[in-house]
Design a protein around this motif. Structure first.
Motif, PDB file in Angstrom:
ATOM      1  N   CYS A  98       0.812  -1.469   0.022  1.00 21.29           N
ATOM      2  CA  CYS A  98       0.001   0.098  -0.026  1.00 21.29           C
ATOM      3  C   CYS A  98       0.803   1.317  -0.030  1.00 21.29           C
ATOM      4  O   CYS A  98       0.300   2.471  -0.183  1.00 21.29           O
ATOM      5  CB  CYS A  98      -0.894   0.055   1.287  1.00 21.29           C
ATOM      6  N   CYS A 101       3.639   2.703   4.803  1.00 23.12           N
ATOM      7  CA  CYS A 101       4.847   2.678   5.713  1.00 23.12           C
ATOM      8  C   CYS A 101       6.278   2.856   4.998  1.00 23.12           C
ATOM      9  O   CYS A 101       7.296   3.125   5.611  1.00 23.12           O
ATOM     10  CB  CYS A 101       5.108   1.194   6.434  1.00 23.12           C
ATOM     11  N   CYS A 133       4.617  -2.385   9.327  1.00 27.53           N
ATOM     12  CA  CYS A 133       3.978  -2.631   8.165  1.00 27.53           C
ATOM     13  C   CYS A 133       3.031  -3.700   8.189  1.00 27.53           C
ATOM     14  O   CYS A 133       3.021  -4.803   8.800  1.00 27.53           O
ATOM     15  CB  CYS A 133       5.355  -3.059   7.093  1.00 27.53           C
TER      16      CYS A 133
HETATM   17  S1  FES Z   1       3.204  -1.594   2.490  1.00 26.25           S
HETATM   18 FE1  FES Z   1       1.257  -1.068   3.602  1.00 26.25          FE
HETATM   19  S2  FES Z   1       2.024  -0.725   5.517  1.00 26.25           S
HETATM   20 FE2  FES Z   1       3.674  -1.383   4.459  1.00 26.25          FE
END
Ligand code: FES
Ligand code: FES
Lengths: 159, 815
Positions: A98, A101, A133
């Motif tokens: 996503c 983080c 993460c």
């Molecule tokens: S890539 Fe989604 S929280 Fe680490």
């Protein structure tokens, strides 16, 4: 109060409330939204940036405390259109999903390699253990940092 | 990668089809250029904050907001009373104080009569900055009359228990579904009861019964929930940037809630910082930001704190299960019966297909060959936050996979049989597929034993058992845990799957521009799954054009066709199939255009990747790019054939897909401290065809970390006063890099026979399958102490107590 914080080499002067958090200064006053916010308790590390070259959880520091200091954020990693090896490593090794983080992880990873160019897997895991993460299960984050260690001067821009 | 024929590479080095490739979306994320909801700032935008209840159950006597309203910078303070006064021209009640949930229940937007869980929304402040909005919350004076809360689901149905939903005229805390049922049963109650009774009476059989709780946990995506809403009073257009996994479904719900015309509502779900089911429901905060813009005429941003996210938004699980398994002493499973008490919190806010009030829990019969299975689920209201279906659970298959895999291990212990051997004796055989399960699911395909053998081989299973025996002799406690899970994902066939009456088919649109470059418009929404990459690969596979020539658009309802969104591992099984189908439509149209250009019949053409050519004359052909331009040209097309290469499709899945896998976990337990160390974790997944193996493996890694987290540390517990004990990341513990081992992944590939490309979906497999492997490993380590079961999370304290023969109830504080 007025503060001047140098962000990625550019001084940013702003009139702020003394209680303003550094993470909010960077996002709102400096307008750099790559530094994220993810918790109320300094546990998640999505807000990690550097103050005078060292990683800091910017939700834990007041902007006023950074007055006169140098801040480096994820936006400062790319130099002259060339990605930093840590950025390239995260792309090559699928170190992000996503992406929330990711800036914090990359800032910590870059700092680790600057101070320990050949870290062991255990050292990498330990170094990012203050950051969470939820997507990657960490394996590919570790691999991404290792990739950057193995390609210290990559100039190959593929993304 | 396996069994995929050689895939040609594009000039950019990407596979024109399936195979690992770098993600398109990474370019923006590694530069800090993602666009999450909190990154959206509109001119004149106001900020907002929600006052939440400190009590789990209390009557609101009065709310005095005068001091807050007087604070400079505060624009408005909204209470439930004010919302009650705003008439709503909709089918869903006549004012704004209540909204529908996705399960046909109602939920308070702002409490009017009572608060029903700690953290419930009580008042809403709109101000010039988020700091001022927060300051104002402190100035609102709410007088509560505290009521006794119902915190223990096991006592919710007791005579004399306080009534939570008196707003609905309830006389107890039972939950009635839209069909009028208070319990949800599946399978054959009589035959299962008879099989269990017969086994009890038969000296050659055993029956093992175990209470197994799957405690309340929270998906806790790194980005909390939030929205930025703007109603343009002149045009009547509502634009909403919001953290949603299901933008189209949300649009329809807002149309219903706010009574706004749906064509004037635009939901933009930009980059989403993780979802895991947490961003499926419509939350009061989202609705309040809409009300905020209606009231102020300005854009209003609402971003939740982490504490608010943990205490008020969609939790997961909270299933109190009692499972009985009957088997012969040789280890042949005969029957399984599961009785469940389901804690749904104060509002029935589960997001799942209407006809499945317990989600797909009734797939609990698992991966084994036996005839008699039955479950009964009794849902109750408690004074806890609403939710229940979330956290990569595949509509409660997490609970199902956990209960069967745990009780099978209990059986192995009873029979003193190796748990691998017991599973191998009972796994479904390849020739049984398609397999109709005792609760009515039709598993599409599987080679279970093969997958299990791969996992055992990778783990070095026999060697691990030898090492364990040696260690035990030395007083060291090592455990080996196995889990074999089957999921049913890709909801779902419209004939019986809908959410709030919206059938679960997905629309899609493919536009091939005159130069042969394409845009694919998806209804599903990525929260990190990499749709911009994998969906381009599906089209590349079908049309033979490079994935980098295909732009994938998603997350904006004005620019994408309707679909139900991303959850339940449904993107690949449903929208992935739609992508394949729509690309094949384009390919068929391209054949007609090419035939016209080549002056032959379409049937005279053969397809090779990216090109139609004349049968027997490979030289004479047209590429997709050439055909695209021709389709816009003056070329005369046969009667009735429209020009252009654009197409749309709606994919209504014929059935679910059934990914499965075998996981093996190795732990070391310190009996003195109760500390568990996960030493190794081997995961062999079969999700059918893998579009981008790198991304598939990433999905599995993430889910394995979830499993370690839930098994060992994650928990939302309460004390008897109703205080949520997991309201921050200091209390709600998530695994970090040091608790996670270096995952060892393997694969088998058994394509789904009914999916156009044979892909089954993988987004939740590891979250579903891994908790049982970890718990089974810990219990295996503790078996010399006579431990047969202990509930998650297996924290040092809980492990230590289990060793003392006194495993604790995890969902309530010890008092
Ligand atoms: S890539 Fe989604 S929280 Fe680490
Ligand atoms: S925002 Fe979570 S540690 Fe800073």
């Amino acid at each position: 109060m007025e503060v001047t914080i140098t962000v990625n080499g550019t001084p940013v002067t702003s009139e702020i409330e003394p209680r303003k958090l550094l993470v909010h200064f960077v996002r709102e006053d400096a307008g750099l939204r790559g530094t994220h916010w993810g918790c109320d308790t300094s546990n998640c590390g999505t807000c990690v940036l550097w103050v005078d070259g060292s990683p800091v959880k910017s939700c834990t520091m007041l902007a006023a405390q950074a007055d006169g200091h140098e801040v480096t954020t994820v936006e400062g990693l790319e130099q002259g259109g060339v990605l930093d090896p840590i950025q390239q490593g995260f792309i090559e090794c699928h170190g992000l999903q996503c992406g929330f983080c990711t800036p914090g992880m990359m800032m910590t990873g870059r700092w680790l390699l600057d101070n320990n160019p050949n870290p062991s897997e255990a050292e990498i895991r330990d170094c990012i253990s203050g950051q969470i993460c939820r997507c990657t299960g960490y394996k590919n984050i570790v691999a991404s940092i290792q990739w950057a260690a193995e390609h210290p001067a990559t100039s190959e821009v593929t993304a | 990668m396996t069994a995929v024929e050689e895939v040609p590479l594009s000039a950019a080095g990407n596979p024109i089809g399936f195979g690992s490739m770098r993600r398109v979306e990474d370019a923006r994320f590694v530069r800090g250029q993602g666009n999450y909801v909190d990154d959206v700032n509109l001119p004149g935008m106001l900020h907002s904050a929600i006052l939440r209840s400190p009590h789990a159950h209390a009557r609101i006597v009065s709310i005095d907001a005068a001091a807050a309203e007087a604070l400079p910078g505060v624009v408005a303070v909204i209470t439930g009373k004010i919302l009650e006064g705003i008439p709503r021209p909709s089918l869903l009640g006549d004012n704004f104080a209540w909204m529908p949930t996705l399960s046909y229940d109602t939920q308070a937007v702002l409490a009017t009569d009572k608060v029903r869980f700690q953290g419930q929304e009580v008042a809403y402040v709109i101000a010039e900055s988020r700091y001022i909005a927060k300051d104002a919350l402190e100035l609102i004076d709410v007088e509560y009359e505290i009521l006794e809360p119902v915190m223990d689901a096991k006592r919710a149905l007791d005579a004399g228990a306080p009534i939570i939903r008196d707003d609905k005229g309830q006389t107890d805390n039972s939950i009635t579904d839209v069909h009028g049922n208070k319990t949800w049963e599946s399978g054959n109650a009589e035959s299962t009861a008879a099989a269990i009774a017969a086994a009890k009476a038969d000296p050659n059989c055993v029956v093992v019964t175990q209470e197994i709780m799957y405690p309340r946990v929270h998906p806790a995506p790194m980005e909390t929930c939030g929205s930025v809403s703007y109603l343009d009073k002149v045009t009547g257009q509502l634009t909403m940037y919001t953290t949603t996994q299901a933008p189209h479904a949300h649009r329809t719900v807002y149309a219903m809630v706010a009574g706004l015309p749906e064509q004037k509502i635009r939901i933009i779900s930009p980059d989403i910082g993780g979802g895991f089911g947490n961003k499926v429901p419509v939350y009061p905060g989202y609705v309040l930001s809409v009300i905020g813009t209606i009231v102020t005429g300005k854009p209003v941003k609402w971003i939740e704190d982490r504490g608010e996210n943990l205490v008020s938004t969609g939790f997961a699980r909270d299933y109190h299960m009692t499972a009985s398994i009957a088997a012969t002493k040789e280890g042949k499973i005969l029957a399984v019966d599961v009785d469940v008490l389901a804690d749904h919190g104060a509002f029935n806010g589960v997001a799942q297909p209407t006809n499945y009030p317990a989600g797909f829990f009734n797939i609990f019969s698992g991966s084994y060959d036996y005839a008699d299975a039955h479950c009964k689920v009794t849902p109750v209201y408690t004074n806890k936050a609403p939710g229940g279906v979330a956290y990569a659970c595949s509509f409660r298959i997490t609970e199902a996979a956990y209960v069967i895999e745990r009780v099978v291990d209990c059986l192995a212990q009873e029979l003193q049989m190796d748990p691998a051997e017991l599973r191998l004796k009972n796994l479904l055989r390849p020739e049984q597929f398609p397999y109709l399960s005792p609760t009515g699911w039709e598993y599409d395909s599987g080679e279970y034993e093969k997958t299990m053998r791969v996992a055992m081989e990778m783990a070095g299973y026999d060697e691990l058992r030898r090492e364990q025996a040696e260690k035990r002799a030395k007083g060291e406690y090592m455990g080996i845990g196995i889990s074999f899970f089957t999921e049913g994902v890709g909801a779902g066939p419209r004939r019986d799957m809908d959410i709030l009456g919206l059938g679960m088919a997905d629309g899609i649109e493919l536009r091939v521009h005159p130069t042969g470059k394409a845009q694919l418009r998806l209804s599903v929404q990525s929260q990190g799954q990499g749709h911009e990459t994998t969906f381009a690969q599906i089209v590349a596979h079908e049309l033979g054009i490079p994935p980098e020539d295909i732009e994938v658009l998603h997350g904006d309802t004005d620019n994408t066709p309707f679909g139900l969104g991303t959850y339940g591992s449904r993107s690949t099984p449903v929208s992935g199939a739609a992508a394949s189908v729509v690309a094949r439509k384009v390919r068929d149209r391209a054949r007609i255009v090419a035939a016209a250009a080549l002056e032959c019949a379409p049937d005279d053409l053969d397809w090779e990747l990216g090109r139609w050519y004349v049968k027997g004359d490979r030289e004479r052909g047209k590429t997709i790019a050439e055909i695209a331009l021709l389709s816009h040209s003056s070329l005369e097309l046969p009667e009735g054939v429209e020009g252009h290469l654009d197409a749309t499709a709606v994919y209504n899945p014929p059935s679910l897909t059934y990914p499965y896998g075998c996981y093996i976990c190795v732990v070391d337990v310190d009996p003195g401290t109760g500390q568990v160390k996960v030493r190794r974790f081997i995961a062999v997944d079969d999700c059918g065809t893998r579009i981008n193996p790198m991304i598939v493996e990433g999905q599995v890694h993430g889910g394995l970390a979830d499993g370690v987290g839930m098994a060992l540390m994650e928990l939302i517990a309460f004390d008897s006063d109703g205080n949520n004990l997991g309201g921050s990341f200091m209390d709600y513990l998530l695994p970090t890099a040091v608790e996670c081992p270096d995952w060892e992944l393997g694969e088998t590939v058994t394509p789904s026979p009914h999916h156009p490309i044979g892909a089954k979906g993988v987004g939740e497999s590891a979250t579903v399958g891994s908790p049982a492997a970890v718990v089974n490993a810990v219990i295996d380590a503790l078996s010399p102490f006579g431990v047969r079961h202990a509930d998650m999370p297996l924290t040092p304290a809980n492990v230590w107590r289990a060793i003392q023969g006194n495993a604790m109830r995890v969902d309530m504080a010890i008092e």
